[in-house]
Each structure stands twice: as structure tokens, then as C-alpha cells.
Design a protein around this motif. Sequence first.
Motif, PDB file in Angstrom:
ATOM      1  N   LYS A 181      -2.641   5.470   5.905  1.00  0.00           N
ATOM      2  CA  LYS A 181      -2.158   4.129   5.574  1.00  0.00           C
ATOM      3  C   LYS A 181      -2.472   3.080   6.652  1.00  0.00           C
ATOM      4  N   ILE A 236       0.854  -1.189   0.000  1.00  0.00           N
ATOM      5  CA  ILE A 236       0.000   0.000   0.000  1.00  0.00           C
ATOM      6  C   ILE A 236       0.887   1.236   0.000  1.00  0.00           C
ATOM      7  N   GLN A 277      -4.160  -0.572   6.094  1.00  0.00           N
ATOM      8  CA  GLN A 277      -3.432  -1.794   6.442  1.00  0.00           C
ATOM      9  C   GLN A 277      -4.253  -2.727   7.321  1.00  0.00           C
ATOM     10  N   THR A 296       1.290   5.615  -1.802  1.00  0.00           N
ATOM     11  CA  THR A 296       0.742   6.724  -2.571  1.00  0.00           C
ATOM     12  C   THR A 296       1.652   7.022  -3.755  1.00  0.00           C
ATOM     13  N   TYR A 314      -4.154   6.439  -3.039  1.00  0.00           N
ATOM     14  CA  TYR A 314      -3.476   5.208  -2.624  1.00  0.00           C
ATOM     15  C   TYR A 314      -3.577   4.136  -3.690  1.00  0.00           C
TER      16      TYR A 314
END
Length: 195
Positions: free
Chosen positions: A134, A30, A138, A32, A94
Motif C-alpha cells: 500500500k 486505497i 500511496q 484490498t 487493490y
Amino acid sequence: MDMQSKAKKLIEMIQTAPVEWKPLGEVAEIGTGSSNRQDEEHDGEYPFYVRSKNILRSSTYQFNETAIIIPGEGGIGDIFHYAEGKYALHQRAYRVHVVIPDLSPKFLYYFMNVDFKRYIQAKSVGATATSIRKPMLQRFPIPIPPLEIQQKIVKILDKFTELEATLEAELALRKRQYRYYRDFLLDFNNQIGGG
């Protein structure tokens, strides 16, 4: 076997299949992007994903992969893109890139479309989520049924998505046709013999 029968059979398979749940951070990378809105080039070769449903263009790319793209701000839980190949990504959007072989990226895309908004709203404690971070991504729990079942789910949902797009195009055409005839039939100033 028609689509409805296939869907019923699949539902039965899902109900009896073992499903493992894992946090998204364990099954996907994950991150950006690094592009800004001024990096847009109208005739660019690559898709440029920003924080909206609109896909812009760019002359450069940052990623060459299959990923699910979501905004980090605005439209959270409502905007999802399925990217395949080379693309540019805004710094406040993202990318979720699956890194384990037993999770289909397209299955994850469909699952996020259904469940991500509810998850984010629950984490926002009654307030509207205006941005995500984030760690929230997650921790998002992902079901992982057997790959065969994921693939069958994707096949059925792809077919329904294709059918929906066809119906939307047909509806748009019929609406334009209706407006044309309505306006023509009710415009007595331009009718033959009118005036």
C-alpha cells in the motif's frame, strides 16, 4: 474535425494547462478486498476481481463504487480493471477509489495503464516487482490537469479503445476465416473427386 485533429488540439491544450501533481494516497482511497478464490460462484451476480485479467463472478459484493483494480501480486503494471457499481475483490488485489472531485477516475485509469509499471519497476531497484504494498501505491505521483482536459482525454482514449476492440474482433474473425479456407483448400482427401 477528425480524431487526429482533435488529438492534436488536445495536446496543445495539455501543453499550456496548469498541472498539479499529487501522491495517489491524497486523491484516492486505497485498500484490498476480503474475498478468497473459493468465494467464486460461476453464476454469481457480481463481478469478482482477482489477481488476473479474468473477471470471475460472486454472489456477494463488498464495494459499490467506481474504482481501478490492480493485482497486489503477479501481473503488476500489466493488469488494470475499471470497476463501476457493485463488485467483490480478492484479498490480494487493490482497489483505488478516487475521493476528490477534480480527478476523473477514468483519467486516472488511463494514466495508471501508461505510467504505473515504470514507477513500480523504478521502485524495485532493477528487480522484477512480484508484489506491491500500500505505501508504494500511496506515493505514486498523479498529474491533475483541469477536469475539462481530463474529460477530453478520456473521450478520445475511450474512442480509440472502442476502435481497437472492433479491430481485434475483426482480426480474430478474419483469422478464423483464413484457417477454415486454408484447411479446406489444402485437405485433398476431402475434395470432390479426391480420395
